[in-house]
Each structure stands twice: as C-alpha cells, then as structure tokens.
Design a protein around this motif. Structure first.
Motif, PDB file in Angstrom:
ATOM      1  N   MET A   1      -9.721   2.047 -36.902  1.00 10.11           N
ATOM      2  CA  MET A   1     -10.260   3.238 -36.232  1.00 10.11           C
ATOM      3  C   MET A   1      -9.501   4.488 -36.699  1.00 10.11           C
ATOM      4  O   MET A   1      -8.279   4.460 -36.788  1.00 10.11           O
ATOM      5  CB  MET A   1     -10.068   3.118 -34.719  1.00 10.11           C
ATOM      6  N   PRO A   2     -10.216   5.594 -36.958  1.00  8.23           N
ATOM      7  CA  PRO A   2      -9.497   6.820 -37.280  1.00  8.23           C
ATOM      8  C   PRO A   2      -8.745   7.329 -36.056  1.00  8.23           C
ATOM      9  O   PRO A   2      -9.131   7.056 -34.912  1.00  8.23           O
ATOM     10  CB  PRO A   2     -10.615   7.785 -37.695  1.00  8.23           C
ATOM     11  N   VAL A   3      -7.682   8.091 -36.314  1.00  8.42           N
ATOM     12  CA  VAL A   3      -6.828   8.597 -35.234  1.00  8.42           C
ATOM     13  C   VAL A   3      -6.768  10.130 -35.311  1.00  8.42           C
ATOM     14  O   VAL A   3      -6.566  10.690 -36.396  1.00  8.42           O
ATOM     15  CB  VAL A   3      -5.393   8.034 -35.350  1.00  8.42           C
ATOM     16  N   ALA A   4      -6.918  10.782 -34.151  1.00  4.84           N
ATOM     17  CA  ALA A   4      -6.796  12.245 -34.085  1.00  4.84           C
ATOM     18  C   ALA A   4      -5.765  12.643 -33.048  1.00  4.84           C
ATOM     19  O   ALA A   4      -5.631  11.997 -32.006  1.00  4.84           O
ATOM     20  CB  ALA A   4      -8.139  12.879 -33.715  1.00  4.84           C
ATOM     21  N   VAL A   5      -5.039  13.713 -33.350  1.00  3.78           N
ATOM     22  CA  VAL A   5      -4.197  14.393 -32.360  1.00  3.78           C
ATOM     23  C   VAL A   5      -4.905  15.697 -32.000  1.00  3.78           C
ATOM     24  O   VAL A   5      -5.287  16.460 -32.894  1.00  3.78           O
ATOM     25  CB  VAL A   5      -2.794  14.702 -32.923  1.00  3.78           C
ATOM     26  N   ILE A   6      -5.088  15.929 -30.699  1.00  6.20           N
ATOM     27  CA  ILE A   6      -5.723  17.174 -30.243  1.00  6.20           C
ATOM     28  C   ILE A   6      -4.788  17.841 -29.241  1.00  6.20           C
ATOM     29  O   ILE A   6      -4.421  17.242 -28.219  1.00  6.20           O
ATOM     30  CB  ILE A   6      -7.079  16.909 -29.547  1.00  6.20           C
ATOM     31  N   THR A   7      -4.410  19.080 -29.518  1.00  3.05           N
ATOM     32  CA  THR A   7      -3.606  19.822 -28.543  1.00  3.05           C
ATOM     33  C   THR A   7      -4.548  20.600 -27.620  1.00  3.05           C
ATOM     34  O   THR A   7      -5.696  20.882 -27.969  1.00  3.05           O
ATOM     35  CB  THR A   7      -2.631  20.793 -29.232  1.00  3.05           C
ATOM     36  N   GLY A   8      -4.044  20.922 -26.427  1.00  7.47           N
ATOM     37  CA  GLY A   8      -4.897  21.635 -25.467  1.00  7.47           C
ATOM     38  C   GLY A   8      -6.108  20.808 -25.088  1.00  7.47           C
ATOM     39  O   GLY A   8      -7.219  21.322 -24.968  1.00  7.47           O
ATOM     40  N   ALA A   9      -5.873  19.505 -24.868  1.00  7.46           N
ATOM     41  CA  ALA A   9      -6.998  18.583 -24.703  1.00  7.46           C
ATOM     42  C   ALA A   9      -7.321  18.279 -23.245  1.00  7.46           C
ATOM     43  O   ALA A   9      -8.102  17.386 -22.968  1.00  7.46           O
ATOM     44  CB  ALA A   9      -6.695  17.285 -25.442  1.00  7.46           C
ATOM     45  N   SER A  10      -6.717  19.014 -22.306  1.00  3.80           N
ATOM     46  CA  SER A  10      -6.945  18.680 -20.898  1.00  3.80           C
ATOM     47  C   SER A  10      -8.217  19.304 -20.345  1.00  3.80           C
ATOM     48  O   SER A  10      -8.741  18.857 -19.338  1.00  3.80           O
ATOM     49  CB  SER A  10      -5.744  19.126 -20.058  1.00  3.80           C
ATOM     50  N   ALA A  72       0.733   8.986 -32.579  1.00  5.18           N
ATOM     51  CA  ALA A  72      -0.296   8.699 -33.587  1.00  5.18           C
ATOM     52  C   ALA A  72       0.183   7.571 -34.507  1.00  5.18           C
ATOM     53  O   ALA A  72      -0.575   6.649 -34.835  1.00  5.18           O
ATOM     54  CB  ALA A  72      -0.613   9.954 -34.388  1.00  5.18           C
ATOM     55  N   ARG A  73       1.438   7.652 -34.902  1.00  7.77           N
ATOM     56  CA  ARG A  73       1.996   6.615 -35.790  1.00  7.77           C
ATOM     57  C   ARG A  73       1.871   5.241 -35.136  1.00  7.77           C
ATOM     58  O   ARG A  73       1.501   4.259 -35.765  1.00  7.77           O
ATOM     59  CB  ARG A  73       3.461   6.945 -36.096  1.00  7.77           C
ATOM     60  N   GLU A  74       2.128   5.193 -33.817  1.00 13.43           N
ATOM     61  CA  GLU A  74       2.019   3.914 -33.105  1.00 13.43           C
ATOM     62  C   GLU A  74       0.584   3.410 -33.078  1.00 13.43           C
ATOM     63  O   GLU A  74       0.330   2.210 -33.003  1.00 13.43           O
ATOM     64  CB  GLU A  74       2.551   4.060 -31.672  1.00 13.43           C
ATOM     65  N   LEU A  75      -0.384   4.343 -33.155  1.00  9.81           N
ATOM     66  CA  LEU A  75      -1.796   3.932 -33.184  1.00  9.81           C
ATOM     67  C   LEU A  75      -2.237   3.545 -34.591  1.00  9.81           C
ATOM     68  O   LEU A  75      -3.377   3.147 -34.809  1.00  9.81           O
ATOM     69  CB  LEU A  75      -2.689   5.065 -32.664  1.00  9.81           C
ATOM     70  N   GLY A  76      -1.352   3.724 -35.577  1.00 11.72           N
ATOM     71  CA  GLY A  76      -1.674   3.274 -36.934  1.00 11.72           C
ATOM     72  C   GLY A  76      -1.683   4.362 -37.978  1.00 11.72           C
ATOM     73  O   GLY A  76      -1.860   4.091 -39.162  1.00 11.72           O
ATOM     74  N   GLY A  77      -1.552   5.626 -37.566  1.00 14.26           N
ATOM     75  CA  GLY A  77      -1.544   6.715 -38.562  1.00 14.26           C
ATOM     76  C   GLY A  77      -2.196   7.954 -37.979  1.00 14.26           C
ATOM     77  O   GLY A  77      -2.373   8.060 -36.764  1.00 14.26           O
ATOM     78  N   LEU A  78      -2.568   8.873 -38.873  1.00 17.42           N
ATOM     79  CA  LEU A  78      -3.190  10.113 -38.402  1.00 17.42           C
ATOM     80  C   LEU A  78      -4.204  10.609 -39.439  1.00 17.42           C
ATOM     81  O   LEU A  78      -3.863  10.757 -40.617  1.00 17.42           O
ATOM     82  CB  LEU A  78      -2.115  11.187 -38.166  1.00 17.42           C
ATOM     83  N   ASP A  79      -5.423  10.821 -38.990  1.00 13.38           N
ATOM     84  CA  ASP A  79      -6.498  11.273 -39.881  1.00 13.38           C
ATOM     85  C   ASP A  79      -6.924  12.699 -39.593  1.00 13.38           C
ATOM     86  O   ASP A  79      -7.515  13.349 -40.445  1.00 13.38           O
ATOM     87  CB  ASP A  79      -7.706  10.331 -39.734  1.00 13.38           C
ATOM     88  N   LEU A  80      -6.673  13.165 -38.370  1.00 15.68           N
ATOM     89  CA  LEU A  80      -7.143  14.506 -37.984  1.00 15.68           C
ATOM     90  C   LEU A  80      -6.173  15.129 -36.998  1.00 15.68           C
ATOM     91  O   LEU A  80      -5.816  14.507 -35.997  1.00 15.68           O
ATOM     92  CB  LEU A  80      -8.528  14.390 -37.321  1.00 15.68           C
TER      93      LEU A  80
END
Ligand SMILES: NC(=O)c1ccc[n+]([C@@H]2O[C@H](COP(=O)([O-])OP(=O)(O)OC[C@H]3O[C@@H](n4cnc5c(N)ncnc54)[C@H](OP(=O)(O)O)[C@@H]3O)[C@@H](O)[C@H]2O)c1
Length: 231
Positions: A1-10, A72-80
């Motif tokens: 699965m791709p992984v994304a980090v989103i700030t201001g996501a609340s 993100a690293r714990e989820l397998g990496g970072l794509d976005l």
C-alpha cells in the motif's frame, strides 16, 4: 500500500484528503496539534480499512516532524508528503501597516520553515519510492495582491518558490504546489469572519488533488478546481 504523511489533517482540507486517500487504499500518517480532533479524523479515514496513524504535534517542532516520518517508515516507507498545515499570521487578517511582525514570523515558521524541515526529514524515504511526491498546499494569495492577505500571501509565495526549486533539485520526485481555491473551513472563517458567502467544501476540492496523483503531471503549480475541469 502507498503511504502518505498529511499535516493539518484534523479538519478542513487535510481531513478531506485523508478520507479520500484512505478510500483509495492509502496508508496514512496524520498530524495536527489538537489530539482529540485529530484522533476523530483518523478514525474517520480508518473506516476504509487501511492503516491510519495519528501523530499529534506542531509542525514547527522538529521532534514532531521526525515522529511523522518515523511513523511512515514503520508503515513501510513514504510515497507522498502533503504540507497542508498553515498559519494566517493574524486572525482576522489585517493590512500590512498593522500586521504584527510576530504574526508574520509565525506564518513563515509554520508555512515555510516547517514545510522545508519536513521535506528534509522525508526526502530519504521519498527518494526510495518509485512514485515519490510532495504537495505544497498554496493559495491564490501567493500570486495575487489582495488587501489584508499580504503576510499570509508572502509565506505562501515563499512556499511556492521552495517547491519550484525542490522540483529542479529532485527530478526523480513530483513536486506540486496546489492552490485549492476558497473553501468553507475554520481557516477561511478566521481570516475573513465578515465574509459569510458560501464557499466550496474541502470534500469537493479533494478530487483535484487525487487527479494529480492519478495523472502525475510535471512538477509545477496547479489550481485544484482547474484540475477537475481537465478530464
Ligand atoms: N480555506 C481556504 O479558503 C483556503 C484557501 C487557499 C488555501 N488554503 C490552504 O489550505 C490548507 C488547509 O487549510 P484549511 O482551510 O483546510 O484549514 P483548517 O480547516 O483550519 O485546517 C487547518 C489544519 O492545520 C492544522 N494546523 C494548523 N497549524 C498547525 C501547526 N502549527 N502544526 C500542525 N498542524 C497545524 C489544524 O489543526 P490544529 O489547529 O489542531 O493544529 C488543522 O488540522 C492550508 O494550507 C491553507 O493555507 C485554504
């Protein structure tokens, strides 16, 4: 699965993007300062069955930025990476002749310095992704001179420029600066409380961002509403 980090996501656009990406199978790391509101957003995105990790914190805190990328690293990496968290510098917005310089400094710290700090933290993982991308959430105030929007607009213009240079320096990534257009959110209400005209919902704007991920146009500056016009 791709992984994304989103700030201001609340809430607002960040929450809408999180829900839209989770619906398409993305695993997510979500950040914002107000923990209980962030948890609720993470639960909402998590209803689609992907992994959603909530990391409460302030993007201006380097430790928080490290934690976002470590998750993100714990989820397998970072794509976005989506740099979406933003400060106005004054609420409501005011003309430059009375804009507190501390407010401008705060807007620059959140919208520019923290955004670059998170990019720097994220780059080693993004470079390893075959589809690594950075989205800088910008504003038309970055490009147009609207009365009272000067401090915030200057910070978004700086963010746009960082994104443009990053695109040149990292040709293996896509770096998109995106103007979402006006949206009915807490940020907009705080900026111009006297403006009660209806605005588009963040949920109606999120599909424009998804279009970027699907079509992967060249790095550059885009407007979310016009992305939806080109099919
Ligand atoms: N709404 C508009 O009309 C409009 C137009 C053009 C561009 N934009 C841009 O769109 C993006 C999203 O804005 P929005 O309208 O969706 O705003 P919003 O609904 O007010 O959401 C802002 C989000 O950012 C978080 N946040 C703010 N400061 C933060 C910090 N220092 N550290 C971590 N998280 C922080 C907030 O949560 P906490 O407060 O709990 O941290 C919240 O989750 C922003 O970049 C904004 O500049 C908005």
């Amino acid at each position: 699965m791709p992984v994304a980090v989103i700030t201001g996501a609340s809430k607002g656009l960040g929450r809408a993007l999180a829900a839209a990406l989770a619906e398409r199978g993305w695993d997510l790391v979500l950040g914002a300062r107000t923990a209980d509101v962030l948890m609720e957003s993470a639960r909402y995105a998590g209803r689609h069955g992907t992994r959603v990790v909530a990391v409460p914190g302030d993007v201006t805190d380097a430790g928080h930025r490290t934690e976002l990328v470590a998750s993100a690293r714990e989820l397998g990496g970072l794509d976005l990476l989506v740099n979406n968290a933003s400060a106005l510098g004054a609420e409501p917005l005011v003309r430059l002749d009375v804009l507190p310089v501390a407010g401008l400094r705060a807007a620059l710290e959140t919208n520019v310095v923290a955004a670059l700090g998170l990019v720097q933290e994220a780059l080693p993982l993004l470079r390893k992704s075959p589809t690594g991308a950075v989205v800088a959430v910008s504003s038309d105030a970055a490009a147009e001179a609207y009365e009272t929007w000067g401090g915030y607009g200057a910070s978004k213009a700086a963010l746009d420029h960082l994104a443009a240079v990053l695109a040149v320096e990292e040709p293996g990534l896509r770096v998109w600066s995106v103007d979402p257009g006006d949206m009915q959110t807490d940020l907009y209400r705080a900026a111009v409380p006297e403006d009660t005209d209806p605005r588009p919902s963040p949920g109606s704007v999120a599909p424009g961002f998804l279009r970027l991920l699907e079509q992967r146009p060249a790095s550059g500056r885009y407007a979310a509403p016009s992305l939806l016009e080109t099919r």
